[in-house]
Design an enzyme around this catalytic site. Structure first.
Site, short mmCIF file in Angstrom:
data_model
loop_
_atom_site.label_atom_id
_atom_site.label_comp_id
_atom_site.label_asym_id
_atom_site.label_seq_id
_atom_site.Cartn_x
_atom_site.Cartn_y
_atom_site.Cartn_z
N GLU A 216 0.87 -1.17 0.00
CA GLU A 216 0.00 0.00 0.00
C GLU A 216 0.91 1.22 0.00
OE1 GLU A 216 -2.96 -0.42 -0.59
OE2 GLU A 216 -3.26 -2.51 -0.07
N CYS A 250 -1.96 9.20 2.85
CA CYS A 250 -1.51 8.62 1.58
C CYS A 250 -2.49 8.85 0.45
CB CYS A 250 -1.23 7.12 1.74
SG CYS A 250 -2.67 6.15 2.26
#
Length: 471
Positions: A216, A250
Site C-alpha cells: 500500500e 496517503c
C-alpha cells in the site's frame, strides 16, 4: 522486545509458526474472541492512544484521531464480527459440464503467520486495519511499528501484550535496521504501507523467500473538478481531504486539475473555506503539526524551491510557519511546472498545486501521462463525463464528489495499482488476501473418466471430438 536482532525475529516467527501448526484452522469462536480482544484494546484505551499520537506529532487533535483512526478501526472489527463466519464457509458448486457429476469447492485456509509493517501517519488504523483481516482469516500476526511514533508504538506493544495471548499477536519496535530485518523474514504474507521508494526495498527483501506481498504505497493522487461540478462543494471537500492530519495522508489530494477560468475563483473560495474550517489557525489546536523535523523541512523546501523556480504561492491563512512546533501554513501553488520537485514527489503535507486545463480531455491526458495514483477524486454531475474519466484513467480507488471516503467502505477493496501498490485488503477482500482460497475437486463415485483412459481407440477419439467441439 524493543531492539531485537535478526536472530530474535526468526525465533519469534518460528514460535508463532509452531503454535499455528497445532491449530492450523481456528474455528469461528476463536477468531471472534481475538477480534473482540482487539475491539476492547482500542475502545478501552482510546484516550491513551490519542494522547500518545498527539505527543508523537507535537499536535494531533484527538478529534482527528477518533474520527480517522479509532472509528474506522472499531468499524472494521465489527464488520468482521458480523460477516466473518460467512467468509469462512467453503463455496461449493458443480464441476464443468464434461466432468459432471463431480463437484468443486473453494475452501478458505489461513496462510499461517502474517507480517505487517506500519507507517507513522495513521499508526493505529494502519496497524489495526490489516490486523483485523489477518485475524478474521485465522492467522497469527507479527507487527513492526514505526520508529517515528515512538510513544504510540511503545503503548501499542504494551497494550497488545496485555490483551492478547503471547502466541497470537506480537508487536515489534525498533529502528530502520529492525524494519529491514523484519521485511526479510519468511512470512506467509507481508503487508507494507509506506512510500513507493521504501516499497521497492520491502519487495526486494521479500523476494528472497518468495514471500507474497501486499504493498500500500502512495503517489500523486489528483482531484479533478469537472465542467459540471458543484464548485464550492468541490473546493470544500478537496480542502477537507488535504488539511486533515495536515495533509499527511496517503490518499490526500496531491494536486487539483480545474478549468483554467476557475483558478482565481478556487483561490478565493479556498481562503474563505479554510477560515471557516480552521478559525484563528495560529492558535487552533485542531490543525495538526507535521510529524517530524525531517518531514517538515522537506515540505518547506518543496514549497520554497517551487516558488524560487517561478511558482506563485497563495497562503490560505495568516499563520506564519513555526518550525519549532512543525506548524506549516496551508498553501496553494500556482504556475507550477512538471519539472519542479513538488510536481514529481508525493507531497504528503498541506501544500496544494493547482493545474489548469482547457478541456476535460486535457485533464484526463495529464493523469494518464503520470504514474497510476493510489486515489483519484472527481467532482462532476454529468454522467457522461464521469464515465469518460473512469474509463480512461487508472487509480487504486476513486471517490466521486468527495475525497478520502472510499477507504472507509468495508465492501470495497483498498489498494493501489502499479507504482501506487499491489493487492488490496479491507473486509472480505482482506480476508481473502490473508487466506489461501484452496480449490478442491470432488470426484463422484459414478463417473465416466475411465472412458478417457489409454489405450486410445475409436471410442476415445469420438468422445474427444465432442469435447473439442463443445468444451
Amino acid at each position: 522486545m524493543n531492539q531485537p536482532d535478526r536472530l530474535d525475529l526468526n525465533v519469534e516467527l518460528q514460535r508463532l509458526r509452531t503454535v499455528q501448526a497445532h491449530d492450523p484452522l481456528p474455528d469461528w469462536p476463536t477468531r471472534a474472541r481475538r477480534l473482540r480482544t482487539l475491539e476492547a484494546l482500542v475502545s478501552q484505551h482510546r484516550a491513551e492512544i490519542a494522547a500518545a499520537i498527539n505527543a508523537d506529532f507535537g499536535c494531533r487533535p484527538c478529534e482527528e484521531t477518533d474520527l480517522l483512526e479509532v472509528f474506522p478501526s472499531l468499524s472494521a472489527i465489527r464488520h468482521a464480527l458480523r460477516h466473518g463466519r460467512r467468509w469462512m464457509k467453503p463455496r461449493r458448486g458443480m464441476a464443468s459440464l464434461a466432468f459432471l457429476p463431480a463437484g468443486i469447492e473453494v475452501r478458505p485456509q489461513p496462510l499461517g503467520v502474517v507480517g505487517i509493517i506500519v507507517p507513522w501517519n495513521y499508526p493505529l488504523f494502519l496497524a489495526v486495519g490489516p490486523l483485523v483481516d489477518a485475524l478474521a482469516a485465522g492467522n497469527r500476526v507479527m507487527i513492526k511499528m514505526s520508529e517515528y511514533t515512538p510513544r504510540f508504538s511503545q503503548l501499542f506493544a504494551e497494550l497488545t501484550a496485555r490483551h492478547f495471548q503471547a502466541d497470537e499477536v506480537l508487536v515489534v519496535n525498533g529502528d530502520a535496521a529492525v524494519a529491514q530485518a523484519f521485511a526479510a523474514l519468511p512470512f506467509d504474507h507481508l503487508l507494507f504501507t509506506g512510500s513507493t521508494a521504501v516499497g521497492h526495498h520491502v519487495m526486494r527483501s521479500a523476494a528472497a523467500h518468495l514471500t507474497p506481498v501486499t504493498l500500500e504505497l502512495g503517489g500523486k493522487s489528483p482531484a479533478i473538478i469537472g465542467p459540471g461540478a458543484r464548485f464550492e462543494h468541490a473546493v470544500e471537500r478537496i480542502l477537507i481531504g488535504k488539511l486533515i492530519n495536515a495533509g499527511q495522508t496517503c490518499i490526500a489530494p496531491d494536486y487539483v486539475l480545474l478549468p483554467r477560468a476557475d483558478v482565481t475563483r478556487f483561490v478565493a473560495a479556498a481562503k474563505a473555506i479554510t477560515a471557516r474550517l480552521y478559525p484563528d489557525l495560529a492558535n487552533n489546536r485542531q490543525y495538526a503539526s507535521i510529524a517530524t523535523d525531517r518531514h517538515y523541512h522537506r515540505l518547506a523546501d518543496l514549497r520554497d524551491n517551487a516558488v524560487n523556480a517561478g511558482a506563485r504561492s497563495e497562503k490560505l491563512s495568516d499563520l506564519a510557519d513555526r518550525p519549532e512546533q512543525r506548524m506549516l501554513t496551508p498553501t496553494l501553488l500556482l504556475d507550477t511546472r512538471d519539472d519542479m520537485s513538488i510536481m514529481q514527489e508525493e507531497i504528503f503535507g498541506p501544500l496544494l498545486p493547482l493545474v489548469p486545463y482547457d478541456t476535460l480531455d486535457q485533464a484526463i491526458d495529464y493523469v494518464k501521462a503520470h504514474p497510476h495514483p493510489l486515489a483519484l477524486y472527481l467532482f462532476e454531475q454529468e454522467q457522461a463525463h464521469i464515465d469518460q474519466v473512469l474509463a480512461h484513467t487508472h487509480a487504486g480507488g476513486v471517490t466521486l464528489n468527495d475525497t478520502i471516503y472510499h477507504i472507509a467502505q468495508h465492501r470495497l477493496p483498498f489498494g493501489g495499482v502499479g507504482p501506487s501498490g499491489m493487492g488490496g485488503y479491507h473486509g472480505e477482500a482482506g480476508f481473502r488476501t490473508f487466506s489461501h482460497m484452496k480449490p478442491v475437486f470432488r470426484q463422484a463415485r459414478l463417473n465416466g473418466v475411465r472412458l478417457f483412459n489409454p489405450p486410445y481407440g475409436k471410442r476415445f477419439r469420438q468422445l474427444l471430438e465432442i469435447l473439442l467441439r463443445r468444451g
